[in-house]
Design an enzyme around this catalytic site. Structure first.
Site, PDB file in Angstrom:
ATOM      1  N   ASP A 164       0.827  -1.207   0.000  1.00 36.74           N
ATOM      2  CA  ASP A 164       0.000   0.000   0.000  1.00 36.74           C
ATOM      3  C   ASP A 164       0.862   1.259   0.000  1.00 36.74           C
ATOM      4  O   ASP A 164       0.451   2.307   0.467  1.00 36.74           O
ATOM      5  CB  ASP A 164      -0.947   0.000   1.205  1.00 36.74           C
ATOM      6  CG  ASP A 164      -0.197  -0.008   2.533  1.00 36.74           C
ATOM      7  OD1 ASP A 164       1.038  -0.198   2.518  1.00 36.74           O
ATOM      8  OD2 ASP A 164      -0.843   0.172   3.574  1.00 36.74           O
ATOM      9  N   GLU A 165       2.067   1.164  -0.531  1.00 36.07           N
ATOM     10  CA  GLU A 165       2.997   2.292  -0.537  1.00 36.07           C
ATOM     11  C   GLU A 165       3.231   2.798  -1.952  1.00 36.07           C
ATOM     12  O   GLU A 165       3.444   2.014  -2.886  1.00 36.07           O
ATOM     13  CB  GLU A 165       4.345   1.878   0.058  1.00 36.07           C
ATOM     14  CG  GLU A 165       4.279   1.447   1.499  1.00 36.07           C
ATOM     15  CD  GLU A 165       5.605   0.890   1.982  1.00 36.07           C
ATOM     16  OE1 GLU A 165       6.353   0.309   1.163  1.00 36.07           O
ATOM     17  OE2 GLU A 165       5.890   1.037   3.172  1.00 36.07           O
TER      18      GLU A 165
END
Length: 196
Positions: A188-189
């Site tokens: 999720d980066e």
């Protein structure tokens, strides 16, 4: 003595014939030499040179330079068939290389450049950056994203990641940031590389 006289007469006749035909013999010899040189030139130009060019292009491709121009030919002989086959093969290798690079350097879900691509581009930027050049590196991490996957499922989580990627790209494009690059760093980066 009559044999010696006959030999002398014969020698004189041979010398006379040789001197009378010397120019045509020299001309014939020079003509044959010119024909041999012309034949060698034609063979080199028609057959050897195209094969050498193909060999050079093959070495370029082997070295990883797939963007060389391999133009198909209009020749209707075996060399033309070979050149057309080589041009087709070169285009196929170039397309496969492009596809492999896309797979290796693109995040499959968001279609953004992945971590590997980001690192290579960052290295290039750092090497070419001057002392007075500024650069900003922003990391975007989605808080509690694991909860989305755990409660709503991975399909919904994937849709959220695609929407976040779309929105980040939209903001960077709308701001017209010079040299702005977005990458999915993993999970999720996301990371943004900007030149303010």
């Amino acid at each position: 003595s009559s044999v010696a006289g006959s030999v002398q007469v014969l020698d004189a006749k041979v010398d006379e014939v040789a001197s009378r035909n010397r120019l045509p013999i020299y001309g014939l010899t020079l003509g044959m030499l010119a024909m041999a040189l012309a034949s060698a030139f034609i063979v080199e130009r028609r057959f050897v040179r195209p094969i050498r060019q193909l060999a050079g292009q093959a070495e370029e491709i082997e070295a990883g330079r797939y963007d060389i121009d391999v133009s198909p030919t209009e020749r209707a002989d075996e060399i033309g068939d070979l050149e057309r086959a080589f041009a087709k093969m070169s285009a196929s290798v170039r397309a496969h290389d492009s596809e492999i690079r896309h797979i290796a350097f693109t995040d499959a879900l968001t279609q953004l450049p992945n971590r590997r691509d980001f690192r290579e581009r960052l290295d290039v930027r750092l090497q070419t950056q001057g002392e007075d050049d500024a650069m900003a590196l922003l990391f975007v991490d989605l808080d509690d994203f694991k909860r989305v996957n755990d409660t709503l499922g991975h399909d919904v989580g994937d849709r959220v990641l695609m929407e976040v990627a779309r929105r980040i790209r939209q903001v960077v494009d709308a701001a017209d940031l010079r040299g702005g690059e977005i990458s999915r760093f993993g999970g999720d980066e996301f990371v943004l590389l900007l030149e303010p």
